[in-house]
Design a protein around this motif. Structure first.
Motif, PDB file in Angstrom:
ATOM      1  N   GLY A 177       0.777  -1.237   0.000  1.00  0.00           N
ATOM      2  CA  GLY A 177       0.000   0.000   0.000  1.00  0.00           C
ATOM      3  C   GLY A 177       0.807   1.286   0.000  1.00  0.00           C
ATOM      4  N   ALA A 178       2.139   1.235   0.032  1.00  0.00           N
ATOM      5  CA  ALA A 178       2.921   2.488   0.006  1.00  0.00           C
ATOM      6  C   ALA A 178       2.795   3.109  -1.387  1.00  0.00           C
ATOM      7  CB  ALA A 178       4.381   2.213   0.331  1.00  0.00           C
ATOM      8  N   ASP A 215      -2.705   2.806  -7.697  1.00  0.00           N
ATOM      9  CA  ASP A 215      -2.801   3.041  -9.161  1.00  0.00           C
ATOM     10  C   ASP A 215      -2.296   1.861  -9.988  1.00  0.00           C
ATOM     11  OD1 ASP A 215      -3.588   5.615  -8.417  1.00  0.00           O
ATOM     12  OD2 ASP A 215      -1.585   6.474  -8.742  1.00  0.00           O
ATOM     13  N   TYR A 216      -1.800   0.806  -9.336  1.00  0.00           N
ATOM     14  CA  TYR A 216      -1.242  -0.320 -10.096  1.00  0.00           C
ATOM     15  C   TYR A 216      -1.840  -1.634  -9.607  1.00  0.00           C
ATOM     16  CZ  TYR A 216       1.879   3.018 -12.064  1.00  0.00           C
ATOM     17  OH  TYR A 216       2.338   4.104 -12.751  1.00  0.00           O
ATOM     18  N   PRO A 217      -1.987  -2.601 -10.524  1.00  0.00           N
ATOM     19  CA  PRO A 217      -2.509  -3.900 -10.093  1.00  0.00           C
ATOM     20  C   PRO A 217      -1.547  -4.596  -9.139  1.00  0.00           C
ATOM     21  CG  PRO A 217      -2.106  -3.861 -12.490  1.00  0.00           C
ATOM     22  CD  PRO A 217      -1.651  -2.550 -11.949  1.00  0.00           C
ATOM     23  N   ARG A 218      -2.126  -5.416  -8.226  1.00  0.00           N
ATOM     24  CA  ARG A 218      -1.277  -6.229  -7.334  1.00  0.00           C
ATOM     25  C   ARG A 218      -0.293  -7.033  -8.188  1.00  0.00           C
ATOM     26  NH1 ARG A 218      -3.937  -9.648  -2.702  1.00  0.00           N
ATOM     27  NH2 ARG A 218      -3.825  -7.569  -1.827  1.00  0.00           N
ATOM     28  N   GLY A 219       0.918  -7.154  -7.709  1.00  0.00           N
ATOM     29  CA  GLY A 219       1.913  -7.946  -8.450  1.00  0.00           C
ATOM     30  C   GLY A 219       2.918  -7.083  -9.189  1.00  0.00           C
ATOM     31  N   ARG A 220       2.547  -5.858  -9.516  1.00  0.00           N
ATOM     32  CA  ARG A 220       3.514  -4.932 -10.159  1.00  0.00           C
ATOM     33  C   ARG A 220       4.332  -4.318  -9.024  1.00  0.00           C
ATOM     34  NH1 ARG A 220       2.326  -3.625 -16.167  1.00  0.00           N
ATOM     35  NH2 ARG A 220       1.579  -5.711 -16.501  1.00  0.00           N
ATOM     36  N   ARG A 221       5.510  -4.821  -8.826  1.00  0.00           N
ATOM     37  CA  ARG A 221       6.243  -4.547  -7.583  1.00  0.00           C
ATOM     38  C   ARG A 221       7.542  -3.756  -7.792  1.00  0.00           C
ATOM     39  NH1 ARG A 221       6.407 -10.744  -6.372  1.00  0.00           N
ATOM     40  NH2 ARG A 221       6.122 -10.657  -8.635  1.00  0.00           N
ATOM     41  N   VAL A 222       8.048  -3.250  -6.670  1.00  0.00           N
ATOM     42  CA  VAL A 222       9.336  -2.547  -6.659  1.00  0.00           C
ATOM     43  C   VAL A 222      10.167  -3.157  -5.530  1.00  0.00           C
ATOM     44  CG1 VAL A 222      10.512  -0.337  -6.264  1.00  0.00           C
ATOM     45  CG2 VAL A 222       8.333  -0.361  -7.485  1.00  0.00           C
ATOM     46  N   LEU A 223      11.413  -3.502  -5.816  1.00  0.00           N
ATOM     47  CA  LEU A 223      12.330  -3.993  -4.775  1.00  0.00           C
ATOM     48  C   LEU A 223      13.375  -2.922  -4.513  1.00  0.00           C
ATOM     49  CD1 LEU A 223      13.469  -6.418  -3.045  1.00  0.00           C
ATOM     50  CD2 LEU A 223      14.934  -6.904  -5.012  1.00  0.00           C
ATOM     51  N   ALA A 224      13.672  -2.660  -3.230  1.00  0.00           N
ATOM     52  CA  ALA A 224      14.749  -1.703  -2.895  1.00  0.00           C
ATOM     53  C   ALA A 224      15.573  -2.262  -1.737  1.00  0.00           C
ATOM     54  CB  ALA A 224      14.162  -0.343  -2.531  1.00  0.00           C
ATOM     55  N   GLY A 225      16.737  -1.668  -1.535  1.00  0.00           N
ATOM     56  CA  GLY A 225      17.623  -2.116  -0.442  1.00  0.00           C
ATOM     57  C   GLY A 225      18.223  -3.483  -0.706  1.00  0.00           C
ATOM     58  N   LEU A 246       5.530   2.471 -20.870  1.00  0.00           N
ATOM     59  CA  LEU A 246       6.395   2.377 -19.685  1.00  0.00           C
ATOM     60  C   LEU A 246       5.691   2.858 -18.421  1.00  0.00           C
ATOM     61  CD1 LEU A 246       9.511   3.805 -21.484  1.00  0.00           C
ATOM     62  CD2 LEU A 246       9.401   1.518 -20.495  1.00  0.00           C
ATOM     63  N   THR A 247       4.570   3.571 -18.588  1.00  0.00           N
ATOM     64  CA  THR A 247       3.856   4.054 -17.394  1.00  0.00           C
ATOM     65  C   THR A 247       3.062   2.915 -16.741  1.00  0.00           C
ATOM     66  OG1 THR A 247       1.874   4.729 -18.601  1.00  0.00           O
ATOM     67  CG2 THR A 247       3.628   6.364 -18.415  1.00  0.00           C
ATOM     68  N   ALA A 248       3.119   1.736 -17.337  1.00  0.00           N
ATOM     69  CA  ALA A 248       2.410   0.582 -16.769  1.00  0.00           C
ATOM     70  C   ALA A 248       3.129   0.032 -15.529  1.00  0.00           C
ATOM     71  CB  ALA A 248       2.284  -0.507 -17.832  1.00  0.00           C
ATOM     72  N   PHE A 249       4.316   0.574 -15.218  1.00  0.00           N
ATOM     73  CA  PHE A 249       5.080   0.086 -14.060  1.00  0.00           C
ATOM     74  C   PHE A 249       5.151   1.186 -12.995  1.00  0.00           C
ATOM     75  CE2 PHE A 249       6.861  -1.573 -18.041  1.00  0.00           C
ATOM     76  CZ  PHE A 249       6.446  -2.892 -17.916  1.00  0.00           C
ATOM     77  N   PRO A 250       5.131   0.804 -11.726  1.00  0.00           N
ATOM     78  CA  PRO A 250       5.041   1.810 -10.653  1.00  0.00           C
ATOM     79  C   PRO A 250       6.362   2.509 -10.349  1.00  0.00           C
ATOM     80  CG  PRO A 250       5.070  -0.395  -9.731  1.00  0.00           C
ATOM     81  CD  PRO A 250       5.097  -0.585 -11.216  1.00  0.00           C
ATOM     82  N   ALA A 251       6.920   3.190 -11.356  1.00  0.00           N
ATOM     83  CA  ALA A 251       8.198   3.883 -11.143  1.00  0.00           C
ATOM     84  C   ALA A 251       8.031   4.905 -10.028  1.00  0.00           C
ATOM     85  CB  ALA A 251       8.618   4.588 -12.426  1.00  0.00           C
ATOM     86  N   PRO A 252       8.846   4.849  -8.987  1.00  0.00           N
ATOM     87  CA  PRO A 252       8.667   5.782  -7.867  1.00  0.00           C
ATOM     88  C   PRO A 252       9.119   7.214  -8.185  1.00  0.00           C
ATOM     89  CG  PRO A 252       9.718   3.767  -7.109  1.00  0.00           C
ATOM     90  CD  PRO A 252       9.775   3.756  -8.623  1.00  0.00           C
ATOM     91  N   PHE A 253       8.459   8.141  -7.549  1.00  0.00           N
ATOM     92  CA  PHE A 253       8.958   9.522  -7.431  1.00  0.00           C
ATOM     93  C   PHE A 253       9.689   9.478  -6.096  1.00  0.00           C
ATOM     94  CE2 PHE A 253       9.176  13.980  -7.065  1.00  0.00           C
ATOM     95  CZ  PHE A 253       8.675  14.591  -8.219  1.00  0.00           C
ATOM     96  N   TRP A 254      11.028   9.393  -6.139  1.00  0.00           N
ATOM     97  CA  TRP A 254      11.783   8.985  -4.938  1.00  0.00           C
ATOM     98  C   TRP A 254      11.937  10.104  -3.898  1.00  0.00           C
ATOM     99  CZ3 TRP A 254      12.779   3.928  -4.339  1.00  0.00           C
ATOM    100  CH2 TRP A 254      12.875   3.123  -5.462  1.00  0.00           C
TER     101      TRP A 254
END
Ligand SMILES: Cc1cc2nc3c(=O)[nH]c(=O)nc-3n(C[C@H](O)[C@H](O)[C@H](O)COP(=O)(O)O)c2cc1C
Length: 482
Positions: free
Chosen positions: A24-25, A54-64, A127-135
């Protein structure tokens, strides 16, 4: 773990207990701020963001990803049970050995791979189909490429380079590319521009973090990062041959975009919160990648690697790996008796470099300092190189500054190198239109002066035997135990 496969890597990291899923972040600032809190922990978690608004479950971001000793050890296939000191020790000379074996592990071409699960071409590319962060709050936009790997071919030699360079999401099919002067991709872009030809590019945006580690450090000119990754993993990286760019496409990657950079074509890019802890220059024109083909796995994962004021996403591993790069370069240049090298995280793993040596001859300390300041791992946007004797631990700033304060004389012991390889993101120069294309280096020789070494005053402090004796008798009184 198959090289390049993030799902294999995640399974291995899950077993260490260092992976946390965050649900949910928001991609707008929340992911970035949560990462910042994480990086300030003694052992940061690997964070997998899912259920991103704004994105379907499963479209993920890994960090750290590689921000702990266990995960860095796993990523380098050295195992999860290492301390930071073990890793530094294990990497001595190891990068050179891996690079030397890279040719034996050239990528293996395959006909099929999970990245082909979804393929889009032409107008279907989005490319907007992926949850690119505004960091970070001061960034100029969303950054989709932070832990990515950009593949480019040298038009003269055919060599394929892989490098990690920030990429801003401009719109559905365009990425702003920030590759600094002197970087291998930048050299390739310039060569294509001189030929007045479009430069074909492939960018992997999610993968085994090993790709980002190798893309982010100074792998020698002419060595393919994909082959190097194969040498580390002990098996070749699987690739598909692109019908569009003729470049290799990592077959097990999460998301791969390919297309062209056209000579002279730029778009405003930035600013972006950078590795030294400051924003880079205000929006400036940078080359644009026009994405013509997009491939991704089912439920793809973006690999995020946001910088910032250290410690940040990659300051831990960049310090360790870049220190190893400089160590090997000193040895290769024939500098004897190098005891340790440390690229301090507080200098963004570039701007404060300490080398400890066992002095063998007059001039030895200056030789170590100048080579460290100019080899590829220490060459760009460096600032201070400090050379210390072997009794000083280069990772301990208190000890290093004690040596600077007591063993060096400013006039005698500070050398300057002018007009060295700088950077557009150097915080000293971001207000200039071109940034700091060159900058100055200070080499501080904080070793006991060679000619006085035998008469230099001895260090004050009880001998180890005396300390052990009084500790055994009274240590408990101070809460020291035995
Ligand atoms: C996560 C990350 C992001 C990076 N971003 C950039 C960037 O935006 N531009 C750049 O020139 N270098 C960037 N670097 C540094 C380069 O990746 C590094 O200098 C590397 O050696 C470049 O590859 P090359 O030696 O093949 O040119 C980044 C490094 C990391 C680890």
């Amino acid at each position: 773990m198959r090289p390049g496969d993030l799902r294999d890597w995640l399974a291995a990291v899950e077993a260490t207990g260092e992976l946390r899923t965050v649900r949910g972040a928001h991609w707008h600032l929340e992911i970035g701020a949560l990462c910042e809190l994480d990086y300030r922990l003694p052992t940061p978690w690997a964070l997998l963001f899912d259920d991103i608004p704004d994105y379907p479950r499963g479209r993920r971001v890994l960090a750290g990803a590689a921000a702990s000793p266990a995960r860095l050890g796993l990523t380098l296939r050295l195992g999860p049970d290492h301390s930071t000191l073990d890793l530094i020790q294990a990497l001595r000379g190891q990068l050179t050995r891996w690079a030397a074996r890279a040719a034996e592990f050239a990528p293996r071409e395959v006909a099929d791979g999970p990245v082909l699960e979804h393929v889009y071409e032409g107008d279907a590319v989005d490319l907007t189909a992926f949850p690119a962060p505004f960091w970070h709050e001061g960034d100029g936009g969303r950054y989709i490429g932070t832990g990515g790997l950009l593949l480019t071919r040298d038009p003269e030699t055919g060599w394929i380079n892989g490098g990690t360079y920030r990429m801003q999401l401009l719109d559905r099919n365009r990425l702003g590319l920030f590759a600094l002067t002197g970087k291998h991709a930048r050299i390739h872009l310039d060569k294509y521009a001189a030929l007045q030809e479009p430069c074909p590019v492939v960018v992997s945006l999610g993968h085994d973090p090993l790709f980002a580690l190798l893309g982010g450090i100074e792998v020698p000119y002419g060595v393919s990062e994909l082959a190097y990754a194969g040498a580390i993993a002990g098996e070749p990286v699987e690739v598909l041959r692109s019908p569009l760019t003729r470049l290799p496409l990592p077959a097990r990657a999460e998301i791969v975009a390919e297309g062209f950079v056209y000579p002279g074509d730029t778009a405003p890019e930035g600013p972006y919160g950078e590795f030294h802890g400051y924003y880079s220059a205000a929006e400036a024109p940078q080359p644009v990648i026009h994405v013509k083909r997009l491939l991704h796995r089912r439920d793809p994962i973006l690999l995020g690697s946001p910088p910032g004021r250290p410690p940040h996403d990659y300051s831990y591993w960049a310090s360790i790996l870049r220190s190893a790069v400089v160590f090997d370069a000193l040895v290769e240049a024939g500098v004897p008796d190098v005891r340790a090298v440390w690229q301090h995280p507080c200098g963004g793993a570039r701007m404060l470099l300490v080398v400890s040596i066992r002095q063998r001859y007059p001039g030895h300390a200056r030789q170590a300092g100048h080579v460290a300041a100019q080899c590829r791992g220490g060459g760009q946007v460096g600032r201070y190189v400090i050379v210390v004797d072997e009794d000083i631990d280069p990772t301990d700033l208190e000890q290093v500054m004690w040596a600077v304060a007591t063993r060096s004389d400013p006039v005698r012991d500070i050398d300057l190198i002018r007009r060295a390889w700088g950077s557009q993101v150097d915080p000293q120069f971001v207000t200039l239109p071109e940034g700091g294309l060159t900058n100055t280096r200070a080499i501080i020789d904080a070793c006991r002066p060679w000619e006085f070494r035998d008469v230099f005053p001895p260090v004050v402090g009880a001998s180890p035997e005396l300390l052990a004796r009084v500790r055994a008798r009274w240590g408990a009184l101070l809460g020291l135990g035995q």
